[in-house]
Every structure is written in structure tokens, then in C-alpha cells.
Design a protein around this motif. Structure first.
Motif, mmCIF file in Angstrom:
data_model
loop_
_atom_site.group_PDB
_atom_site.id
_atom_site.type_symbol
_atom_site.label_atom_id
_atom_site.label_comp_id
_atom_site.label_asym_id
_atom_site.label_seq_id
_atom_site.Cartn_x
_atom_site.Cartn_y
_atom_site.Cartn_z
ATOM 1 N N LEU A 229 7.558 -5.069 1.294
ATOM 2 C CA LEU A 229 6.751 -6.282 1.300
ATOM 3 C C LEU A 229 5.327 -6.022 0.828
ATOM 4 O O LEU A 229 4.826 -6.695 -0.044
ATOM 5 N N ALA A 230 4.678 -5.054 1.448
ATOM 6 C CA ALA A 230 3.253 -4.904 1.141
ATOM 7 C C ALA A 230 2.877 -3.435 1.196
ATOM 8 O O ALA A 230 3.679 -2.584 0.847
ATOM 9 N N CYS A 231 1.662 -3.186 1.672
ATOM 10 C CA CYS A 231 1.129 -1.831 1.664
ATOM 11 C C CYS A 231 2.078 -0.839 2.344
ATOM 12 O O CYS A 231 2.271 0.265 1.854
ATOM 13 N N CYS A 232 2.664 -1.254 3.463
ATOM 14 C CA CYS A 232 3.529 -0.345 4.198
ATOM 15 C C CYS A 232 4.711 0.098 3.352
ATOM 16 O O CYS A 232 5.254 1.179 3.571
ATOM 17 N N ALA A 233 5.116 -0.738 2.400
ATOM 18 C CA ALA A 233 6.238 -0.358 1.551
ATOM 19 C C ALA A 233 5.933 0.913 0.797
ATOM 20 O O ALA A 233 6.828 1.725 0.547
#
Lengths: 288, 285, 623
Positions: B48-52
Motif C-alpha cells: 500500500l504505502a511506505c511499509c510496503a
């Protein structure tokens, strides 16, 4: 010729494939078992010169995080075996961390004197919602008392967030000793900036006491030390009292209030002058 | 190292029957069953976002998810066991996420990676952000951090393994997919004027009625800032809307709002607790 | 007047003041100076906007529209304002022009006919501010969905979890009784509904509107191609959940057989309201938020934002610019970050081409080495939060050292300078060379990329493309050279340019740029040694700085293109604690504007390759 590029590419992958083995052959068992070299095998694998696999076998070996690593903040409290103020908060609930927190995940209830309703410099409650915290470290950076620091413990996964993910003061508080272990260099730097390993308020008081004691006469030194070592509750007393006590010890006959006040003012003036002179000397030396 | 408390999981409604406890056959079977399951949790290839990015870093050679039998990241939900919600869930995105979750076969797990997926994170106040995927999907493991480092994610995955390990075949609450019939899909949210959770239709309708009647219908402004659970009932008069709010929000406050006696009791209890804490603090000093 | 006699060719090289003067003389009743304190540029009457824009582009030579955005001046004139920054592609400072419109009936002529690059930016302004752009070919919501209630960036729009106009919130201290925002909302979720919500007719119109622009009533149509082959016309959705869209990006594609006829990007799946949160935030609060824009190159984002705010701070008293060492370290970080980003981009471009994971694994392995250094210096692997107004958070550590804290912790202890020297002089050049040998001539690469996704230079400029995308089309435009900042003027490096404008050239530009970054880094190393021990902060590190009023546009050459921050400080004449407007000119967002054109006529499998070659990050695209 078609296919040449692919062959070249395959050569690269082949070199990658055997790199681990060639490194093993060249370096012997040192990559795994250690050697007489200064570097540990782990360091060799994680360094810039490493070739081949550098996998961290996570639960069995963990990549220790560097000193400045930031995760969830924690509150520094005095060591539990501290002689004067064991377990006392370093936080004075000044609220700067709550203000500088970008996602506003810090809640502080400022301490209050139950009788006078006047604020006292310690938090009554302190909450951090770790589901909002963005680990930016601004709270730790701008805390004037070095009372909030970024923790290194990242192993925080849980099965339930409603119960576990708002950290309260009890959960946030960690001994000062812990901060010294996880970040020795930074802690030392901070201590230097503060002027000692103690909390900055304690240092300030001690300095004041010492300054006035020095003024009161050489014989007062022991008493001043005693004054600084008093239990914490009394240590919060004003410097006036400290000066008074220090002055009391050597010459009990001079208990006149006005005289003590004058003495104190003079002592402070002298101390300031001394400090300014010292700064100037330091500057001059630095300039050379 | 924080030790995970598996007792958190054991508050099940259906305890293991006494005659089944210590049943050797079932436990060994569970053991094998769980061992094979936990060593082949296939995550969905879904960022989804940064954590990806940290999730990809975890899957890459340094941290190497394949050591846990998880290297097979499937892009199709039909082949995935674990949904790592890696990043901020927006209102626009939660619709496909719920749809994907519904398409995953049982047994399926959800790991909320990072502060955003757990509770909205730094973007919680954003108008397009879902404050925690657990508002829509059941989450098994939360990994705090912004973003969790690869090692923190690995720890969360190990926590998931432990959870799987703790499940017993004898307990139908642990393995509901062996129950009768297919499980109910999670209703898919609707993108209306704002995101609408079909499960909340009733409360939305009630709020709309309040609005039609010209009554205050939903709080915009923060009321009294000193709203502890106990003090809430004694502060400003509460509207019906606020009461309705509390019903879904916090159980104790709702109880307090409904029952003045109970509220008073709660307040007393709070005060007593505060006194006790103060005393303890004094003693410790 | 001599200016009148300037012939167009000379006018194209005239300086900024002359350009403004020419505009005012040509349109005396429509163009006036922006005289507000701290502002620059001209305000254009909206009825003449298109003519003025044409003059700016054609006669004055400001042919590159860098960014266009809206500002809501509620309470400060009560109007909405569109702000445009136009630059010359040959370099130099930018020409600022604005136009104002009423808040109630906000309408501004669209500039898409002049600069097609304004397309998405105007749609964004329509979405978030409710400004209608007359003449816009496809005026739909872009980040939110059709049917969303209101225009959230307007100053009088309150989000469901609204607590207070600006941070810090009063509820946090001194009586900070913790309370989750959910508890204050009747729905327990981050939602609010308008009073007139009609639940009886509740249907999701967001999807229909996406397809409505494509002029298709049915999903499948039978077609006959020119060769007489019968095919179908299909509408295919790629994303938002798709392994090759680099996040939650979605493309609605019309296919004729396997050939792309039209492609429309649909975004907003990661729209997490950076700008709105940024306007609630205090100035310093935004630094860690910028890390989460383009989360692969956080250092560059930090740099852009602090530059923008430093521009404003410099107009006030009591501001000291960053010291030399701070600038050196900034460039060090940014250039290392460029390598990180390009490694990542190349690795994942190959993923999209079907070389699944091996190249990206090699790229990530090298990236980890750089991240180790970042982590030791700034404290985090990705969310660095490292730069401050007027300096840096911390100097480089002497040792990249860790302490064992958890069970089984293995420690490392490297000398930072040795580590860096080794990294820059040995490891990274070798890794780049290896990647070059591995991929550049590989037929897997060449057959899929050469001639695919062609973007001609004039189109690249018109579409406001930037970064490797623009430079691969033969336009040598690099903000580091065109409008230098920091210590780039004293550094020796070339702007990497390639001329074919296809995917392959974009890949080559990235390889070249990494080599140039290495070249810069090699010049940085002696500077680091020389400045060792010098301060990294000239002024004071203030936690709540007051920023003088005015506007500022700080831009940097981020790995993905020109990253700009448009910040406005307004309200309090003595200086403000919060930005009035905080806008991000996101390269990933604007570079997507020509995606549809680039994909037209190619096969469906090439879409992901073209997208991969643009190198987007959704955190920045949707913000």
C-alpha cells in the motif's frame, strides 16, 4: 549476435551464485566461526567488502540497531538504585514534546500540588499512542531535560491494539541506565552538555549550592556536599535555603536573614563572573 | 525482547471441553496441522504505502522471508493465506481491500503492518484515511512502528506463527472454517458522500433523522477537553447523538451515560484509584 | 523604452524584470504586480489568463510550466487564487503569475490548451478546492472519488476528526487526558455525512464516472482491425491491486485486441491528505511528513522542504543560512539517496519486464549498504527526518556502531568515513558497473524497451515532465544546473541526457545519473574530511520557529524529477507558526500526465513497462 547480452547477464548471476562459496574458500571459516581478526564474522558479512549472501538469520541472530536508531519513545527515569531519587521522572512536564510532536500522539497531564493546585515539575500521567507515533524523534531532539528518548526495542508486535497500544507512564518509563547502555556515545555527549550524569535540575542545584558554599568558606565544603545529597523532596527547595543551610553550618552565629541574603547575592555575582571569565578563556583557547 | 502473551488469545467463548483436554490424538494432530500451516503462510503480494517498501526489503536477500516458507508472494488473493496490510489504508482503497479479503480462502490472516494500518498512524486525522484496517477487517497481529523495520516485521510474522501454533483443532472457535457452510463475507463499503460501512447503516440513519429534526447530529467540535471516562458523565449535558456515539465507541463511557448511578460509581472508583496511585508513588519515593 | 524594441528572440532571453515589464505593458489593464509582502510575480485578470499565458510561453520563452496550484485566502481577501510557476527550459529563475477568483463561484479558464501539463494539476485544484476550469477537457475529481462531499482543502471544510485549526492541539498538554479520535465521532470511524444524506438511494457513482470519460457504454465491443482480423474491444482495469503498478495505482485501459487504444490513470488510492495535514501542522512538523511523500528518497524531500522554508526565513531577521558542512552533508545524503532510488527503479523496471526479482534483489542488496549508513546517521532506514531549517538534525557519527540490546543481537562497528569511502569508491561503482553488464545489453531488456513508450522532447516539455523522463527525451534540464541550489555550483558533474525518449533511454539515463552521483560523491568526500568538526548549525535550533509572511517555492532535483514545495506563510504579520498553504509539486504525479499518450498503440504488456520507466511512487503521486 542475439543472445550475447543474455549470456553476459547469466555470467553475472553465476558470479553472484558462487560468490558465497569463493568468499568462504578465501576467508576460510572465518565468516561463520570468527577469527583472530578484529572483526567478528557477522561484521564481515554486513560490511562493505562482503560478497555473497549477507542474510541475517533473524531470530537466531539479529542485526543490532545503531545508536541513533529511532523507534517508539520512552521516558527516562532515575535509576532504581539511585541513592537520592530512585525511579524519579526526569520529565518536568514542560510539554515541549507534546507540542513538537508532528502527529500529536503525546498526551501529558501536568503534575499538580494537591493542596495549592500549583503545577509541579513532574508529569502526573504521560501517554503515547504508538498507533499514531511516526518515530520521527523530534520529541527526543527538543526535550530540554533529555527526559524522552527513542527506544531501540522494535519487537513490539501484539495481538490486540486497543489494550496494548496506548503506552502509559508505567510502560514508557525506563531507567536512565538503559539509555546509557543502548546509546553510550549519545548519552555521554548529552551528559557533557548538561555538565554531569545527573538530571540537569540536580546539577543546577548542586552548582548553586557549591557556589554559595564556596563563598561561605572552605570549611563549608562538606556541608555543601551534604546539601546536595539530601533526599529529592528537599532538593527541590530554593537555592536560598541551600545557601542558608550551607552558610549555617560553619558559623551558626550568623543567622541573620538579611546578612544571608546579601551574602548569597554576592556569591552569585562572583560565581557568574567566574563562569564568564572561564568561558572567555575557553573561547580564547579555542580561537588559537 | 518482549514476550508475547498468548493468554491474550485464550478468552474464547468456547473453551476446550474437559474431556477433550489432553486428548493426545487431537493435540498431536493439531501440532502437525499447525506446523505445516505456519511454515507455509503465503502472503499476498500487496503493497500500500511506505511499509510496503520495508516489506519488500524483508522479502529480499538480507532478511529473506523464504526462511519462513513465505517467499511465495501471490498476487492473487485466491492463493494467499496472509494479507499484510502494509501502509495507510485510504477510504478509496479500503473498498478493494475488503473485496480482496473476501476473495481469500480460509484460513486467512491479516497482519496490520505499521502505525497507519493499525490505527491510522500519523495520517489518522486525514479526511481520506481509514483509522486502522481493523475498522473493517479482523486483524490477527499488529506490528507497530512507522515503518516497522524488516526485523520488526519478522517478529510480527513469528508472532503470527505462534498464534497459529496456539490454535487447536478441538476448538471450533480456532478453526471456524471447518464449520458448516461458507463464512459470511465482510460487507463491502460504499463510496458515498463519505465512506459508508453497510454495517453502520442504522446509526447513519439515526444521525440523518436527528439532522432532519434540526438536532445536533454528530460532533464536529471537541467538547470539554477533560473527558476522562469517569468525568464524562458529569460534564456538559450530553445530546442523544453523543450517547449514540458512545455506544459504538467506548463501552464504559456509554454505560456511564445511560446510568447516572453507575457513572457516579465509576467516578468514585477513578478517584479512589488516583488516590491509591498517589499513595504508592509517595511510598516508592 | 528600449524594452518595446526587443525582438522576440531577444525577449526570450530577457531577464525576469523585463519579462514582467513586457507583460504589464502588453496587458495594462489585466496584469498588475503582486504587491503583498513577501510575494512576487504578477496577478492576471482571469478573463485574459489564456492570452497572457500564451505570451508568457511563446514570446517570453517561459515554456515549461513547473507547477500550478490553488490557495484559499479565506479571511485574507476571501478569494481563491491559482498560482503558476513558469520556467525556461534553458534554465534561470521562474516567472510567477496568479489569478484570483471568487470563492462562491470559482471559475478560472483552463490552461491545458497552452500547457497540457496543467491537466492533472487543474483537476487536483478542482477536486480539492472546487475551482471549475472552463475549457478543461476532462474535469473530474482526481484524488477523491466522484460524489465526495465538499472540497476538503478549503479553509472552511472540517475533516471528521477535526480538533483545532492548528497544531499543537490544546488537548495534549497540560491536561492531556488521552482520548482516541474515534471516541469523539458518533460513527467511531473517520467519517462524517452531510445532513441531507439520502440513504434510500445509495449507490456508488464513483466507478461509473471513471468509465464515463471513456465514452463506452458496454464492456465488450466487436471490432475489425485494418487487417480484417475480428477482435474485441475490452475495458481492462489494471490495479489498484496489481503487482506491477508500484503501489495502489490504477489504469483503466481500452484494448483493441491486445493493443492499447486509450489509457486513463486513476489515482487517489493513497491520497492521505499530506497537504491538508501540512496546513494544520507547524512548520517543523512537516519535515517528517515529507519523508513519507516519496518514501524511497526521503532525503531529497527533506531538502526540498527545508529549502522552501529557508527561502522564507531568509527574508526575516535573525536567520543564519546553513553552514558549509551542513550543505556538504546535505548533498552527500541527497546523492546517496539518488543512487538508492535509481537502483530501486531499475530493479523494479526489470520486474515489470518479467525478469522477476533477480535484478531487484541485487539492487536491494546494494541499497541496504547505503541504508545502513542512513540509519546510523539519521536513525531510520527510510523516514530520515534529517534536515532542519538552517542545518541538520545531527552531524555524521564517528562510528557506525550498534549496541546489543535484544537477545541474539549481533553488533557492528565501522568507522563512518572508512565505510563511506569504501562505499563510494569501491562498492557502489562496482555495483553499478555490474548492473550495467548484467542488463544493458541483455536481449530481455532491449527487445522489450527500445522504441517503446516514445515521448518526443516538445511533448515532454509541454507536459511538464521532469527528471529522467524529460532528460531521456533529449532535454538537458536538471534543476541542479538550471536553477542551482546548495553547493551544486561548485561541484563538477554532467547532466545525463539521452535522445531517443523510450524506456531504454530512461533506463540508461538512470545508469548515467548514478555514475554522475558517484562523481559528485567523490568530490564530497574530501570536503567532508576538510570540514570535520565544524558546526552543522549556524543559528539556533528552534522548535517552533516563526516564519515571516510571504510565499516561497523551493525546488530540488529529486531522483524522480523536480520536487517543489510551494509554501505560503500568511495571517500574522509578525510571522507565522503554521503554513497557510503547503503544496507539493510531486514529480511522480505530473510525470503521469503523458502516460496515456505514451502507451497508445502499444501492447497491453508494455503498459507496466512504460509505467515502470516513469518510476512513480504512490506516496508522492497521491500525497
Amino acid at each position: 549476435m542475439f543472445g550475447q547480452g543474455i549470456v553476459k547477464g547469466l555470467w553475472v548471476t553465476f558470479k553472484h551464485f558462487i560468490a558465497t562459496y569463493t568468499a568462504d574458500v578465501r576467508r576460510g571459516t572465518e565468516q561463520y566461526l570468527g577469527s583472530t581478526l578484529a572483526d567478528t564474522p557477522f561484521e564481515v558479512r554486513q560490511g562493505t567488502k562482503a560478497k555473497g549472501i549477507f542474510t541475517v538469520q533473524y531470530p537466531e541472530e539479529k542485526l543490532a540497531v545503531p545508536e541513533r536508531f529511532r523507534f517508539i519513545p520512552f521516558l527516562v527515569v532515575e535509576n532504581y538504585d539511585h541513592p537520592e531519587r530512585p525511579g524519579h521522572d526526569w520529565c518536568t512536564s514542560c510539554g515541549i514534546c507534546a507540542k513538537v510532536c508532528p502527529p500529536q500522539c503525546i498526551w501529558i497531564v501536568r503534575g499538580e500540588d494537591p493542596q495549592t493546585k500549583r503545577p509541579i515539575p513532574e508529569p502526573q500521567a504521560f501517554f503515547i499512542d504508538i498507533d499514531i507515533c511516526m518515530n520521527c524523534g523530534l520529541c527526543a531532539e527538543f526535550c530540554p531535560f533529555d527526559a524522552i528518548k527513542m527506544d531501540h526495542d522494535y519487537e513490539l508486535a501484539s495481538y490486540d491494539r486497543t489494550a496494548n497500544h496506548i503506552y502509559d507512564k508505567a510502560k514508557l518509563s525506563k531507567e536512565f541506565r538503559y539509555w546509557q547502555t543502548i546509546a553510550p556515545t549519545t548519552a555521554a555527549e548529552e551528559a557533557e552538555a548538561r555538565g554531569g550524569w545527573e538530571h540537569s535540575d540536580v546539577i543546577k542545584e548542586r552548582k548553586k549550592a557549591e557556589a554559595s558554599a564556596a563563598k561561605a568558606g572552605g570549611a563549608a565544603r562538606g556541608a555543601a556536599g551534604g546539601a546536595a545529597q539530601r533526599p529529592r523532596g528537599q532538593a527541590a527547595a530554593t537555592s536560598e535555603a541551600a545557601a542558608g543551610q550551607a552558610a549555617d553550618a560553619p558559623k551558626p552565629e550568623a543567622a541573620d536573614d538579611a546578612a544571608a541574603a546579601a551574602e548569597k547575592a554576592k556569591a552569585e555575582r562572583l560565581a557568574k563572573r567566574e563562569a564568564a571569565l572561564a568561558r572567555k578563556r575557553a573561547r580564547e583557547q579555542g580561537g588559537q | 525482547m518482549t514476550d508475547l502473551d498468548l493468554r491474550e488469545l485464550q478468552g474464547t467463548e468456547f473453551p476446550v471441553p474437559a474431556d477433550l483436554q489432553g486428548n493426545v490424538a487431537i493435540t498431536s494432530l493439531s501440532k502437525i496441522y499447525n506446523w505445516s500451516r505456519k511454515n507455509s503462510v503465503w502472503p499476498m503480494l500487496f503493497g500500500l504505502a511506505c511499509c510496503a517498501i520495508e516489506m519488500i526489503a524483508t522479502a529480499a536477500s538480507r532478511y529473506d522471508l523464504s526462511r519462513f516458507g513465505m517467499e511465495v508472494m501471490r498476487a492473487s488473493p485466491r492463493q494467499a493465506d496472509l494479507m499484510i496490510v502494509s501502509g495507510t489504508v485510504t477510504k478509496k482503497m479500503v473498498v478493494p481491500i475488503v473485496r480482496l479479503y473476501n476473495q481469500m480462502p480460509e484460513p486467512k490472516y491479516v497482519l496490520a503492518m505499521g502505525a497507519c494500518a493499525s490505527g491510522g498512524g500519523p495520517f489518522k486525522e486525514g479526511y481520506n484515511v481509514v483509522s486502522g484496517i481493523d475498522k473493517y477487517l479482523p486483524v490477527d497481529v499488529y506490528a507497530p512502528g512507522c515503518p516497522p523495520t524488516p526485523q520488526a516485521l519478522l517478529f510480527a510474522l513469528i508472532a503470527l506463527h505462534r498464534k497459529i501454533d496456539g490454535q487447536s483443532l478441538a476448538n471450533m472457535d480456532d478453526v471456524p472454517w471447518y464449520g458448516v457452510g461458507p463464512s459470511d463475507p465482510t460487507p463491502i463499503p460504499i463510496l458515498g458522500p463519505d465512506i459508508i460501512d453497510p454495517r453502520q447503516m442504522d446509526i447513519i440513519r439515526r444521525q440523518a433523522e436527528l439532522a432532519a429534526a434540526g438536532l445536533p447530529y454528530g460532533k464536529r467540535e471537541v467538547p470539554d477537553l477533560v473527558l476522562t471516562a469517569g468525568a464524562a458523565s458529569t460534564s456538559a449535558p450530553r445530546t442523544a447523538a453523543e450517547k449514540a456515539a458512545d455506544k459504538v465507541a467506548s463501552a464504559p463511557a456509554a454505560a456511564a451515560a445511560d446510568d447516572p448511578e453507575k457513572a457516579a460509581r465509576l467516578a468514585k472508583r477513578e478517584a479512589a484509584l488516583a488516590r491509591k496511585r498517589a499513595r504508592q508513588q509517595q511510598q516508592s519515593e | 523604452m528600449t524594452d518595446q524594441s526587443l525582438v522576440p528572440e531577444r525577449l526570450e532571453k530577457a531577464d525576469l524584470d523585463t519579462a514582467y515589464k513586457v507583460l504589464k505593458e502588453k496587458y495594462p489593464d489585466a496584469v498588475r504586480d503582486d504587491t503583498r509582502t513577501g510575494y512576487s510575480g504578477v496577478i492576471v485578470d482571469k478573463n485574459r489568463l489564456v492570452d497572457v499565458a500564451k505570451t508568457i510561453r511563446d514570446e517570453l520563452g517561459f515554456n515549461y510550466l513547473s507547477h500550478a496550484t490553488a490557495v484559499d485566502y479565506l479571511g485574507l481577501g476571501d478569494h481563491l487564487e491559482m498560482v503558476y510557476y513558469a520556467y525556461r527550459i534553458s534554465g534561470g529563475p521562474g516567472l510567477v503569475f496568479k489569478t484570483q477568483t471568487d470563492r462562491e463561484k470559482a471559475e478560472v479558464p483552463s490552461l491545458v490548451s497552452i500547457w497540457p501539463g496543467a491537466d492533472f494539476q487543474e483537476r487536483e485544484a478542482y477536486d480539492l478546492y472546487g475551482i471549475r476550469f472552463s475549457g478543461h477537457p476532462n474535469l473530474k475529481r482526481i484524488l477523491l472519488w466522484e460524489g465526495f462531499n465538499g472540497h476538503p482543502m478549503r479553509k472552511d471544510w472540517k475533516e471528521p476528526y477535526y480538533e483545532q485549526e492548528h497544531k499543537p492541539f490544546d488537548s495534549r498538554w497540560p491536561k492531556g487526558y488521552v482520548r482516541r479520535a474515534e471516541e469523539l465521532n458518533p460513527y467511531g470511524k473517520n467519517v462524517q455525512y452531510p445532513a441531507d444524506i439520502d440513504l434510500s438511494r445509495l449507490n456508488d457513482i464513483s466507478e461509473e464516472s471513471i468509465y464515463s470519460g471513456m465514452g463506452l457504454g458496454v464492456d465488450i465491443q466487436e471490432l475489425t482491425t485494418s487487417d480484417g482480423i475480428r477482435t474485441d474491444r475490452l475495458v481492462v482495469n489494471l490495479g489498484p491491486h496489481h503487482p506491477s503498478t508500484h503501489g495502489v495505482f490504477r489504469m483503466v485501459v481500452t484494448l483493441n485486441g491486445e493493443t492499447v487504444e486509450t489509457l486513463e490513470p486513476v489515482m487517489g488510492y493513497l491520497h492521505r491528505n499530506h497537504e491538508q495535514i501540512g496546513e494544520r501542522n507547524a512548520w517543523i512538523h512537516n519535515i517528517p511528513f515529507t519523508d513519507r511523500l516519496d518514501y524511497i528518497s526521503g532525503m531529497g524531500n527533506n531538502h526540498g522542504y527545508v529549502l522552501a522554508v529557508e527561502n522564507l526565513l531568509a527574508t526575516g531577521a535573525r536567520y543564519q543560512p546553513p553552514t558549509y558542512r551542513a550543505e556538504v552533508i546535505r548533498v552527500l545524503m541527497v546523492e546517496l539517496n539518488r543512487i538508492v532510488n535509481h537502483l530501486w527503479a531499475i530493479g523494479f523496471l526489470l520486474n515489470d519486464l518479467g525478469a522477476f526479482f533477480t535484478p531487484s534483489l541485487y539492487a536491494i542488496a546494494e541499497r541496504e549498504k547505503i541504508l545502513d549508513f542512513f540509519e546510523a546517521t539519521s536513525g531510520a532506514r527510510m523516514m530520515f527526518n534529517y534536515m532542519r531549517f538552517g542545518g541538520l538534525a545531527k552531524d555524521l557519527p564517528e562510528y557506525i556502531r550498534s549496541t546489543a540490546n535484544l537477545v541474539n543481537d549481533q553488533i557492528r562497528d565501522f568507522n563512518t568515513m572508512e565505510y563511506l569511502t569504501d562505499l563510494i569508491n569501491e562498492r557502489l561503482p562496482r555495483a553499478i558497473d555490474e548492473l550495467d553488464t548484467y542488463l544493458t545489453e541483455s536481449e530481455v531488456m532491449t527487445s522489450r524497451t527500445i522504441g517503446v513508450g516514445y515521448l518526443p522532447p516538445e511533448m515532454a516539455i509541454a507536459y511538464s515532465c521532469s527528471g529522467p523522463l524529460l532528460r531521456a527525451s533529449g532535454v538537458p534540464y536538471d534543476v541542479r544546473r538550471a536553477d542551482p541550489y546548495s553547493i551544486y555550483p561548485e561541484l563538477d558533474f554532467d547532466v545525463a541526457v539521452r535522445y531517443n525518449g523510450d524506456i531504454y533511454d530512461r533506463y540508461l539515463v538512470r545508469i548515467d545519473e548514478m555514475r554522475e552521483s558517484i562523481r559528485i560523491l567523490k568530490q564530497i568526500l574530501p570536503r567532508l574530511e576538510r570540514t570535520k568538526g565544524e558546526p552543522i548549525f549556524a543559528g539556533n535550533k528552534a522548535y517552533m520557529p516563526r516564519v515571516p509572511v510571504g510565499e516561497s517555492y523551493g525546488r530540488v532535483e529529486n531522483p524522480k524529477g523536480e520536487l517543489g514545495f510551494y509554501v505560503v506563510s500568511a495571517g500574522d504579520e509578525k510571522g507565522t507558526q503554521n503554513p497557510w498553504r503547503y503544496h507539493v509539486r510531486a514529480p511522480s504525479f505530473i510525470n503521469l500526465t503523458p502516460l496515456g499518450q505514451m502507451c497508445q498503440g502499444h501492447k497491453v504488456a508494455d503498459i507496466v513497462a512504460v509505467l515502470g520507466s516513469i518510476d512513480i511512487v504512490l506516496g508522492e503521486t497521491d500525497r
